[in-house]
Design an enzyme around this catalytic site. Structure first.
Site, short mmCIF file in Angstrom:
data_model
loop_
_atom_site.label_atom_id
_atom_site.label_comp_id
_atom_site.label_asym_id
_atom_site.label_seq_id
_atom_site.Cartn_x
_atom_site.Cartn_y
_atom_site.Cartn_z
N HIS A 355 26.49 20.31 38.28
CA HIS A 355 25.77 19.05 38.00
C HIS A 355 24.39 18.98 38.60
O HIS A 355 23.69 17.98 38.39
CB HIS A 355 26.57 17.85 38.52
CG HIS A 355 27.72 17.48 37.63
ND1 HIS A 355 27.57 16.63 36.58
CD2 HIS A 355 29.01 17.89 37.63
CE1 HIS A 355 28.74 16.49 35.97
NE2 HIS A 355 29.63 17.25 36.59
N LYS A 546 19.45 3.01 37.92
CA LYS A 546 20.10 4.29 38.24
C LYS A 546 20.06 4.43 39.75
O LYS A 546 19.40 3.63 40.43
CB LYS A 546 19.37 5.46 37.58
CG LYS A 546 17.84 5.45 37.77
CD LYS A 546 17.16 6.61 37.07
CE LYS A 546 17.02 6.43 35.59
NZ LYS A 546 17.69 7.47 34.82
N ARG A 547 20.74 5.43 40.30
CA ARG A 547 20.64 5.64 41.74
C ARG A 547 19.17 5.77 42.13
O ARG A 547 18.35 6.30 41.36
CB ARG A 547 21.41 6.90 42.15
CG ARG A 547 22.91 6.71 42.19
CD ARG A 547 23.34 5.62 43.15
NE ARG A 547 23.12 5.99 44.53
CZ ARG A 547 24.08 6.45 45.34
NH1 ARG A 547 25.32 6.58 44.91
NH2 ARG A 547 23.81 6.77 46.59
N LYS A 552 14.11 10.84 40.76
CA LYS A 552 14.18 9.93 39.60
C LYS A 552 12.90 9.10 39.46
O LYS A 552 12.69 8.45 38.43
CB LYS A 552 15.42 9.03 39.72
CG LYS A 552 16.74 9.80 39.51
CD LYS A 552 17.94 8.89 39.74
CE LYS A 552 19.29 9.57 39.55
NZ LYS A 552 19.69 9.73 38.14
N THR A 654 22.81 10.25 31.78
CA THR A 654 23.63 9.65 30.73
C THR A 654 23.17 8.21 30.46
O THR A 654 23.42 7.68 29.39
CB THR A 654 25.13 9.64 31.10
OG1 THR A 654 25.26 9.11 32.43
CG2 THR A 654 25.72 11.02 31.02
N LYS A 658 22.93 5.76 26.85
CA LYS A 658 23.43 4.39 26.66
C LYS A 658 22.33 3.48 26.14
O LYS A 658 22.58 2.63 25.27
CB LYS A 658 23.95 3.83 28.00
CG LYS A 658 25.05 4.65 28.66
CD LYS A 658 25.26 4.18 30.11
CE LYS A 658 26.07 5.17 30.91
NZ LYS A 658 26.01 4.90 32.37
C1 PLP Z 1 25.46 5.62 33.34
C2 PLP Z 1 25.47 5.20 34.76
C3 PLP Z 1 24.82 5.97 35.72
C4 PLP Z 1 24.03 7.21 35.38
O1 PLP Z 1 22.70 6.81 35.08
P1 PLP Z 1 21.50 7.87 35.03
O2 PLP Z 1 20.36 7.04 34.51
O3 PLP Z 1 21.90 8.93 34.07
O4 PLP Z 1 21.28 8.35 36.40
C5 PLP Z 1 24.85 5.55 37.03
N1 PLP Z 1 25.49 4.42 37.39
C6 PLP Z 1 26.11 3.64 36.49
C7 PLP Z 1 26.78 2.41 36.94
C8 PLP Z 1 26.13 4.01 35.15
O5 PLP Z 1 26.77 3.24 34.27
#
Ligand code: PLP
Length: 806
Positions: A355, A546-547, A552, A654, A658
């Site tokens: 990952h 996101k984190r 990022k 991911t 979404k």
């Molecule tokens: C989808 C998701 C992530 C991953 O988000 P990235 O933008 O790909 O880092 C992290 N936390 C939650 C709660 C998510 O639903």
């Protein structure tokens, strides 16, 4: 929807009331919302149990190969809405509750999030579990039942404060305790070999791993699989002699030590957690899971040698990599196989998913710690390593340096056990999670392994489940799509492509816009209720959730925000597009710069939001406690999706998928799955900027002078100077000096290098927004073209190409 819930003679309304009375012990008058929630879950659960049993009996009868997905994280979120949607029972259950005067939407809202994960890796595991059930693949997820999952984030005066999240406070009606499925897991002690070469490990300490099962319902209730999470108990709950001697704490020490194994999730994302307890957690859940798999093999098939035909074990990152040594131990020490045969079977059984390429995230354990905690596994690791290095020598493909690089033992400096090397060596398949990431695996971390085993590395681009991330979180959009193209996309997300013919249909575009507007209204109401902040739903909702991590690049977004703020004030006469910049995300508690970035977002928000001179043109919001449920509210309301990582550093992402599925346009770098999203939606329907991965690598190796870049850009210079000099932190003017100083000194994440390109891209976004028609057409083309990013497609690829189960 027609009755999907099996008819037992009693109405659903009566069954829910029965559950309330008999399982919870309350009558209608005394029942609180939590009681109704539990009663509803118990009623659904009864239905699910029947299908669950059918699913496992059928798999057993067919002698089917099972998939085992081992993951230290499952970021599940809430389950009620998911189960209702997949059973097709939402309307029926809603009506039954309404007859009791209870609002389904309200009780859905009080279900706690099962937050047993940090971010993308854990959420992927949850999407995969749902897709496995949807594709009717017999599968088990294995993980840890953390008492406290991901911490709850509170923002105090702009700073992140971490609080324990007690998701089990009201019990968990979804789970089934299986006290009979329990295994002993040992730690420490010694290994004794007898004269015949039989080896016995006598652990110094033993705990009991006990299974807690949660059913996972696939789409249309087709199949129900099991998520099996391990709880820990002491073998000897209380030392009565110590207790009687008055040493009450000492008497309970075993209990405390066992329970600490399942107490908390390590809140680190993309950073290795180098703690003894972490290795104990990894071994605890790996050992219990592998013992359970071997037990099932023996129970159903009566012999061990067919294991690779009956079980496919997937390692979600290296956290469960010690499973490789654990299976070897059971095969040799318990089942009497010799080393070579055990090794052959092990490699056929395991697959490993990588990952991250971040060096700081690659797990390795000090050899003395590993040897002290797992003395038998240490011997096995040495034996595996000897076979690996011998094979490398014989192949003549690798020189000495390359052989040292693939060794499971890192001999440079303090000796360490490298978990990625153990996982690579012990698996027949090693996959990356997006095309670029897989290429970079071959070129960088696993280059030498790739020379030795050129067929082992493969790509499986991530996906997300369209049930949770479209049908459930965006009812408005789902309804509109159904009207336009029928229901086929609900069973096959790639059929969303039928929507493309509506891209230039003005009437349809108007309706898409109205759905987005309703979602933005709902989010605006939520922000007003929970944060007391007012945002204008007419503005462009620009979202980065996101984190929080330097790679990022929330900092790039924040600097651009400051620059935009400057420009709006300098040129109020221009035709600015009103924006709401929405941020959300948690920082690892020990990650100083990430926590500072959260404070900066809040400092900028306070200043900008109270400045009358920007009028309604710019608002900045940091939404506390980002989690799955919040993502489900924010993503359907987003116009613009920020996917701006330094190219080469985000394995896949991911979140990007979404957003596109919900009709947001992406502003992003050529990183991770953004590249494949661009290929699917088309260059015209995504806004790409910045250096690509090769250019980043080239700049890093040929020397890059960020100071020169900053000083060469008036806008960038002004924005970073404002931050560094305390314009946003008058109470502590030096607060951001070091953070910004880091940009001048090395700027590893290429914030300065990409600023101008990013800022230009943002102004291009403004121009596109003003062309309402063009914007809606692009949004529709995004929705129509991202069905490929369904986790159903991803899982089908794993099933065919890695697991051999489809
Ligand atoms: C989808 C998701 C992530 C991953 O988000 P990235 O933008 O790909 O880092 C992290 N936390 C939650 C709660 C998510 O639903």
């Amino acid at each position: 929807m027609a009755t999907n819930i099996s008819a037992t003679g009693k109405s659903l309304q009566t069954r829910i009331e029965d559950a309330l009375v008999h399982r919870i012990g309350k009558d209608k008058q005394a029942a609180l919302p939590h009681d109704w929630l539990a009663a509803t879950i118990y009623t659904l659960r009864d239905e699910i149990i029947e299908r669950w049993m059918v699913s496992s009996k059928a798999a057993h009868a067919a002698g089917a190969k099972r998939v085992y997905y081992l993951s230290l994280e499952f970021l599940i979120g809430r389950l009620l809405r998911d189960a209702l949607a997949n059973l097709g029972a939402s309307e029926e259950v809603g009506a039954a509750l309404a007859a009791h005067g209870v609002d389904l939407a309200e009780i859905e809202e009080i279900e706690p999030d099962a937050a047993l994960g940090n971010g993308g890796l854990g959420r992927l595991a949850a999407c995969f579990m749902e897709s496995l059930a949807t594709l009717d693949i017999p599968a088990y997820g294995y993980g840890i039942r953390y008492v406290n999952g991901m911490f709850r984030q509170r923002i105090d005066d702009g700073w992140q404060v971490e609080l324990p999240e007690n998701w089990l406070a009201y019990g968990n009606p979804w789970e089934f305790e299986r006290r009979e499925s329990a295994y002993r897991v040992g730690f420490g002690g010694e290994v004794i070999g007898d004269a015949d070469g039989k080896v016995t490990w006598a652990p110094a300490e033993t705990v009991i791993a006990s299974a807690v099962d949660t059913p996972v319902v696939g789409w249309r209730g087709k199949r129900v699989n099991t998520l099996r999470l391990w709880n820990a108990f002491p073998t000897d709950p209380i030392h009565l002699d110590a207790f009687n001697a008055g040493d009450h704490a000492g008497a309970l020490a075993g209990q405390v030590r066992a329970e600490s194994l399942v107490r908390v999730l390590y809140p680190a994302d993309s950073t290795a957690a180098g703690q003894e307890l972490r290795l104990r957690q990894e071994y605890f859940f790996s050992s219990a899971s592998i013992q359970d798999i071997v037990r099932r093999q023996m129970q159903y098939h009566g012999e061990i040698r067919s294991l690779p035909d009956k079980a496919a074990i997937q390692l979600n990152d290296t956290h469960p990599a010690v499973s490789v040594a654990e299976l070897m131990r059971l095969l040799m020490d318990d089942h009497g196989l010799d080393l070579a045969e055990a090794w052959d079977m092990t490699r056929k059984t395991f697959g490993y998913t990588n990952h991250t390429l971040l060096p700081e995230a690659l797990e390795s354990w000090p050899l003395p710690l590993f040897e002290r905690m797992l003395p038998r596994h240490m011997q096995i690791v040495y034996a595996i390593n000897a076979m690996l290095l011998r094979e490398a020598r014989v192949s003549k493909k690798l020189d000495d340096a390359a052989i040292a690089a693939i060794s499971v033992i890192d001999e440079s400096g303090e000796r360490r056990v490298r978990m990625a090397n153990l996982a690579f060596a012990g698996a027949h398949s090693v996959n990356g999670v997006a095309a670029l990431h897989t290429e970079l695996m071959k070129q960088t971390v696993f280059a030498d392994f790739h020379k030795l085993y050129p067929d082992r590395i493969n790509n499986k681009t991530n996906g997300v489940t369209p049930r949770r991330w479209l049908l459930e979180c965006n009812a408005g959009l789902t309804g509109l799509i159904r009207e336009a193209i029928g229901d086929g996309f609900m069973d096959d997300a790639e059929k969303l492509s039928n929507l493309a013919r509506f891209a230039d249909d003005a009437g349809f575009a108007e309706r898409i816009k109205a759905v987005k507007r309703a979602n933005k209204d709902a989010l605006a109401a939520h922000l007003r209720n929970y944060m007391g902040i007012r945002v204008d739903p007419n503005a462009l909702f620009d979202v980065q959730i996101k984190r929080i991590h330097e790679y990022k690049r929330q900092l790039l977004n924040l600097i651009e925000t400051v620059s935009l703020y400057d420009q709006i004030r300098s040129h109020p006469e221009r035709d600015w597009v009103p924006r709401v910049k929405i941020f959300g995300g948690k920082a690892a508690p020990s990650y100083h710069n990430a926590k500072l970035i959260i404070k900066l977002a809040n400092d900028i928000a306070r200043r900008v939001n109270s400045d009358p001179s920007v009028g309604g043109l710019l608002k900045v919001v940091f939404v506390p406690n980002y989690n799955v449920s919040l993502a489900e509210k924010i993503i359907p309301a987003a116009d613009l999706s920020e996917q701006i990582s330094t190219a080469g550093m985000e394995a896949s992402g991911t979140g990007n998928m979404k957003f596109a599925l919900n009709g947001a346009l992406t502003i992003g770098t050529l990183d991770g799955a953004n590249i494949e999203i661009k290929d699917h939606v088309g260059d015209e329907n995504i806004v790409i900027f910045g250096l690509n991965a090769d250019q980043v690598a080239e700049k890093r190796s040929n020397g890059y002078n960020p100071r020169e870049v900053i000083e060469g850009s008036r806008e960038l210079q002004q924005a970073v100077s404002a931050i560094a000099s305390g314009v946003f932190s008058p109470d502590d003017p030096d607060r951001y000096k070091d953070l910004i100083g880091g940009l001048y000194d090395h700027d590893w994440f290429m914030v300065a290098a990409d600023f101008e390109s990013y800022s230009d891209a943002q102004r291009a976004v403004d121009r596109r927004w003003l062309d309402t028609h063009g914007w809606q057409a692009a949004a529709i083309r995004n929705i129509a073209n991202v069905g490929w990013f369904s986790s159903d497609r991803t899982i089908a690829e794993y099933a065919k190409e890695i697991w051999g189960v489809m």
